[in-house]
Design an enzyme around this catalytic site. Structure first.
Site, PDB file in Angstrom:
ATOM      1  N   ASP A 100       0.845  -1.200   0.000  1.00 48.30           N
ATOM      2  CA  ASP A 100       0.000   0.000   0.000  1.00 48.30           C
ATOM      3  C   ASP A 100       0.880   1.250   0.000  1.00 48.30           C
ATOM      4  OD1 ASP A 100       0.851  -0.209   2.613  1.00 48.30           O
ATOM      5  OD2 ASP A 100      -1.154  -0.098   3.518  1.00 48.30           O
ATOM      6  N   SER A 101       2.202   1.050   0.022  1.00 47.13           N
ATOM      7  CA  SER A 101       3.139   2.159  -0.235  1.00 47.13           C
ATOM      8  C   SER A 101       2.843   2.778  -1.602  1.00 47.13           C
ATOM      9  CB  SER A 101       4.588   1.654  -0.192  1.00 47.13           C
ATOM     10  OG  SER A 101       4.744   0.506  -1.005  1.00 47.13           O
ATOM     11  N   LYS A 120      -1.061  -9.441   2.771  1.00 44.20           N
ATOM     12  CA  LYS A 120      -0.314  -9.001   3.958  1.00 44.20           C
ATOM     13  C   LYS A 120      -1.193  -8.045   4.746  1.00 44.20           C
ATOM     14  CE  LYS A 120       3.290  -5.953   3.714  1.00 44.20           C
ATOM     15  NZ  LYS A 120       2.769  -4.815   4.482  1.00 44.20           N
ATOM     16  N   GLU A 150       9.341  -4.404  10.279  1.00 45.20           N
ATOM     17  CA  GLU A 150       9.750  -3.083   9.761  1.00 45.20           C
ATOM     18  C   GLU A 150      10.259  -2.199  10.893  1.00 45.20           C
ATOM     19  OE1 GLU A 150       6.954  -1.100   7.169  1.00 45.20           O
ATOM     20  OE2 GLU A 150       8.147   0.745   7.167  1.00 45.20           O
TER      21      GLU A 150
HETATM   22  O1  KIV Z   1       3.597  -1.103   1.585  1.00 45.79           O
HETATM   23  C1  KIV Z   1       4.767  -1.508   1.571  1.00 45.79           C
HETATM   24  O2  KIV Z   1       5.533  -1.288   0.615  1.00 45.79           O
HETATM   25  C2  KIV Z   1       5.235  -2.252   2.730  1.00 45.79           C
HETATM   26  C3  KIV Z   1       6.711  -2.484   2.838  1.00 45.79           C
HETATM   27  C4  KIV Z   1       7.369  -1.236   3.279  1.00 45.79           C
HETATM   28  C5  KIV Z   1       7.021  -3.639   3.715  1.00 45.79           C
HETATM   29  O3  KIV Z   1       4.471  -2.637   3.544  1.00 45.79           O
END
Ligand code: KIV
Length: 275
Positions: free
Chosen positions: A44-45, A113, A182
């Site tokens: 979700d980044s 996730k 993280e």
């Molecule tokens: O959203 C994402 O890219 C993440 C990573 C930073 C682990 O959760």
């Protein structure tokens, strides 16, 4: 060979490091797959690096399905994990199962996730029971940004370290197939990794994890808004792209591009008839 929940578990057992990168579209997924990376995270980044939001909170299920589907079309061997966005699972176990199912059915993810520890054990158990593998995410969980009061390293006090370890055990017991750690002190991440049977994938958690994950824009120096301490830039691709864009401007303006080899032909006789 296709990477699956079984092959990443076997990698941990053999002591082989697991690699994971984020991707959000078809072309990038294809490159990462061809390079041989084990897992892609459609994180979700994407809210920040693709959509320009200041955090991940505005990302929707529709955003995640749209990008996950594009990534899934680009991979052959890489295992695709899709993030469950903010409020797609926190609201109830029922919502968690429905939305995890959508990421697999509509997005074609191989796993989902979600952020959180023991408080989401029941959600992880129910999603797993529906045959959707779950990767847990512990430590700094960006969807809890407002609850944490900012992006901070987690697990630094004895109490916080014990809580992280208990959360890790709880998500494993609930059926998680891996855990992202993280922004956790490296020595604590190593203890967690040694105590879990499932693989840990670190980001800002040191070399003691079973694997590593990075956001591709960070590792290619394509995202200049900020650079976390844990990021290593493996290529100056952002600079190379800017230089290529500038060369394009110069060549279009000076008439160097397009050249003969970039154009299509037609008989001169036809053109003459147009005058
Ligand atoms: O959203 C994402 O890219 C993440 C990573 C930073 C682990 O959760």
């Amino acid at each position: 060979m296709k990477n699956t929940v079984i092959t990443i578990q076997q990698a941990k057992e053999r002591g082989e490091k697991i690699t994971m990168l984020t991707a959000y579209d078809y072309s990038m997924a294809k490159l990462i797959d061809q390079a041989g990376v084990n897992m892609i995270l459609v994180g979700d980044s994407l809210g920040m690096v693709m959509l320009g939001y200041e955090d991940t909170l505005s990302v929707t299920m529709e955003d995640m399905i749209h990008h996950t589907r594009a990534v899934a079309r680009g991979v052959k061997d890489t295992m695709v994990v899709a993030d469950m966005p903010f409020m797609s699972y926190q609201t109830s176990v029922y919502d968690a199962v429905c939305n995890a199912g959508r990421l697999m059915k509509e997005g074609r993810a191989n796993a989902v996730k979600l952020e959180g520890g023991r408080e989401f054990a029941e959600h992880i158990r129910a999603i797993t029971a529906a045959s959707v593998p779950v990767v847990a995410h512990l430590g700094l969980t960006p969807q809890s940004l407002n609850a944490f009061g900012g992006f901070k390293v987690q697990g630094k006090t004895e109490e916080a370290a014990r809580k992280l370890l208990e959360d890790a055990r709880a998500v494993e017991a609930a059926g998680a197939v891996a855990a992202v750690l993280e922004c956790v002190p490296a020595k604590l991440a190593k203890v967690v990794t040694e105590q879990l049977h499932i693989p840990t994938i670190g980001i800002g958690a040191g070399a003691g994890c079973d694997g590593q994950v990075l956001v591709y824009q960070d590792m290619l120096a394509m995202f200049g808004d900020f650079k976390p301490k844990f990021v290593k830039q493996f290529g100056e691709i952002g600079t190379m792209m800017k230089e290529a864009f500038q060369r394009y401007i110069e060549e279009v303006k000076s008439g160097v591009f397009p050249a003969e080899e970039h154009t299509f032909k037609i008989d001169d006789e036809i053109i003459e008839k147009l005058y």
